[in-house]
Design an enzyme around this catalytic site. Structure first.
Site, short mmCIF file in Angstrom:
data_model
loop_
_atom_site.label_atom_id
_atom_site.label_comp_id
_atom_site.label_asym_id
_atom_site.label_seq_id
_atom_site.Cartn_x
_atom_site.Cartn_y
_atom_site.Cartn_z
N HIS A 233 -57.74 41.28 72.37
CA HIS A 233 -58.54 40.82 71.23
C HIS A 233 -57.88 41.27 69.95
O HIS A 233 -57.41 42.41 69.85
CB HIS A 233 -59.94 41.43 71.40
N ARG A 276 -58.74 35.56 70.14
CA ARG A 276 -58.42 35.69 71.56
C ARG A 276 -57.92 34.34 72.05
O ARG A 276 -58.18 33.31 71.43
CB ARG A 276 -59.70 36.03 72.36
N LYS A 279 -59.86 30.73 71.96
CA LYS A 279 -60.99 30.79 71.03
C LYS A 279 -60.63 29.97 69.79
O LYS A 279 -59.52 29.46 69.65
CB LYS A 279 -61.28 32.25 70.65
N ASP A 282 -60.31 31.60 63.03
CA ASP A 282 -61.29 32.31 62.20
C ASP A 282 -60.53 33.04 61.09
O ASP A 282 -59.57 33.77 61.37
CB ASP A 282 -62.07 33.30 63.08
N ASP A 337 -65.02 32.05 57.44
CA ASP A 337 -64.41 31.94 58.76
C ASP A 337 -63.66 30.60 58.91
O ASP A 337 -62.45 30.56 59.13
CB ASP A 337 -65.59 32.11 59.75
N ASP A 344 -69.09 35.31 53.18
CA ASP A 344 -69.65 36.67 53.21
C ASP A 344 -68.55 37.64 52.77
O ASP A 344 -67.39 37.25 52.65
CB ASP A 344 -70.20 37.02 54.60
N HIS A 347 -65.60 38.33 55.44
CA HIS A 347 -64.54 37.31 55.50
C HIS A 347 -63.77 37.23 54.18
O HIS A 347 -62.59 36.91 54.18
CB HIS A 347 -65.12 35.95 55.91
ZN LIG Z 1 -64.41 36.11 61.43
#
Ligand SMILES: [Zn+2]
Length: 451
Positions: A233, A276, A279, A282, A337, A344, A347
């Site tokens: 990760h 990962r 996925k 992001d 993201d 936010d 991020h």
């Molecule tokens: Zn994120």
């Protein structure tokens, strides 16, 4: 083409060929991936219609206004982060330093007083006043105070008690729990190593067996998992690797396997990173993944790798900048993201940190910039180990290295039973041109000599 900006990768004719192919088998993952790619295609097509020149712009002023407001007032949406308030201080202050926006001294002083209230009477920092000390807010608070970098800020940290707290979360196998009675994972080793070096309380005894434990987190994929035996990760891989860099033991990782894993996490179509395998892209992994490349470059250089570039990291720096500037900016400030998500401070901090990594190669001696778009898009460089600006790292190290390392007789001295320290620690780090670590090597050296 003189005077014209370089064409964007995402506007080239061959870019759609990078889209995901599912071999005719739909899965939940493949459908989600296609959805994200469609949303990015849409962003690119709107960008193409509006702009005749491929010059993505960093919305500096909008981000500044968003951050400035956050320092004084947070909306109800942040209630769930009541136990992460030092994190909010760090995310906002670090974003501001990357934008090279000064922090007014009255605000800086208020932040110091607030963080002092988060400091636990038994050492370390909690997520908010009156809560229990925890390694994550301890890392965030120390970083925030080092960014402020005033005597008032430094004096908030009770180093003796901080060392007590670190010992209270140290485990016999070398790992650390995040808080007393809490969970073990590799974040804790990084948070502990980071605050211990910055404040000059790092002792070899405190990190005894930590290297061995972190190395067990590197799995067959090449990246690191939170605890041994799980999936690799991005966040954990950064934490484990950066902790080993601080401890001078990163050469003990399988560096080539780690390199292969991390570069494969940069998405072919999107340009950003996934956390990962399989996925979605992001924005926050722009730092957690891309931030590994400076650490790896330095580690491979130390190993005598001769094929390393002296101008570029080993990822597509332009593609990452395109992703952040085109897909991760909220038009009214703040970063996010992926398209469709809300902004936010987390991020915002990590998209900007990743953008900085993608813009700057090396340090003062050997420094190459690759700024996508106008020069005004340029951010300040960030230190790839601590993720605060390099001058703030050296300033903190200078300040705390004038103070003695607190006596470390908290545990019986069993170091001698394990033989002499690994010689890797004594390598000369002076002639490494592309790490912002002149400061780091002096910190590591100090740690070696303290008893
Ligand atoms: Zn994120």
């Amino acid at each position: 083409m003189d005077g014209l900006p370089t064409p964007l990768r995402c506007l080239s004719e061959c870019h759609p060929a990078e889209m995901f192919t599912d071999d005719g088998v739909d899965t939940v993952t493949s459908l989600e991936q296609k959805k994200v790619e469609r949303s990015i295609e849409e962003v690119i097509s709107v960008y193409k219609q509006i702009h005749s020149l491929p010059q993505p712009t960093l919305l500096r002023d909008q981000h500044y206004q968003y951050l400035k407001k956050g320092l004084r007032h947070l909306s109800d949406a942040y209630e769930c982060l009541d136990a992460s308030r030092p994190w909010l201080c760090f995310w906002i202050l670090h974003s501001l330093e990357l934008l090279e926006e000064p922090i007014p001294s009255a605000v800086a002083s208020d932040v110091c007083q607030f963080l002092a209230r988060c400091q636990s009477p038994t050492g370390g920092f909690a997520g908010g006043p009156g809560q229990h000390a925890h390694l994550a807010p301890t890392y965030a608070a120390v970083n925030a105070l080092c960014i402020i970098g005033t005597d008032e800020a430094y004096s908030v940290i009770d180093r003796e008690k901080l060392l007590d707290f670190l010992w209270s979360v140290k485990q016999p196998d070398g790992s650390f729990v995040m808080h007393v009675g809490g969970e073990v994972d590799v974040r804790s080793a990084y948070c502990a190593a980071s605050v211990a070096t910055l404040t000059n309380i790092l002792t070899p005894k405190l990190f005894e067996d930590t290297t061995t434990w972190i190395l067990r987190c590197q799995n067959w994929e090449g990246g690191l998992s939170g605890v041994p035996g799980l999936e690799a990760h991005g966040g954990y891989t950064f934490c484990g690797t950066a902790a080993l860099v601080i401890l001078g033991k990163e050469h003990m990782l399988d560096l080539k396997a780690l390199l292969r894993w991390v570069v494969s996490r940069q998405m072919r179509f999107e340009g950003g990173f996934q956390g990962r395998c399989n996925k979605l892209v992001d924005g926050c992994y722009s730092f957690w993944q891309a931030g590994l490349l400076p650490l790896l470059h330095r580690a491979l250089f130390k190993e005598g790798e001769s094929e390393l570039s002296r101008q570029r990291w080993m990822f597509e720096q332009r593609a990452l900048q395109e992703y952040i500037l085109l897909c991760c900016q909220n038009p009214t400030g703040g970063l996010l993201d992926k398209p469709g998500k809300s902004r936010d401070f987390y991020h915002t901090c990590y998209c900007l940190s990743g953008l900085s990594i993608a813009q700057h190669f090396g340090n003062m001696d050997l420094h190459h910039e690759l700024i996508l778009g106008k020069e005004e898009n340029r951010l300040a460089p960030t230190h790839p180990v601590y993720n605060i600006c390099p001058d703030k790292v050296s300033q903190a190290l200078q300040h705390f290295h004038r103070l003695p390392v607190p006596g470390d007789d908290r545990q019986p001295d069993i170091a001698s039973a394990y033989g002499p320290a690994d010689p890797g620690n004594s390598r000369n780090q002076k002639d490494l041109p592309w790490c912002c670590d002149d400061t780091l090597s002096s910190g590591a050296k100090k740690a070696e000599t303290c008893h």
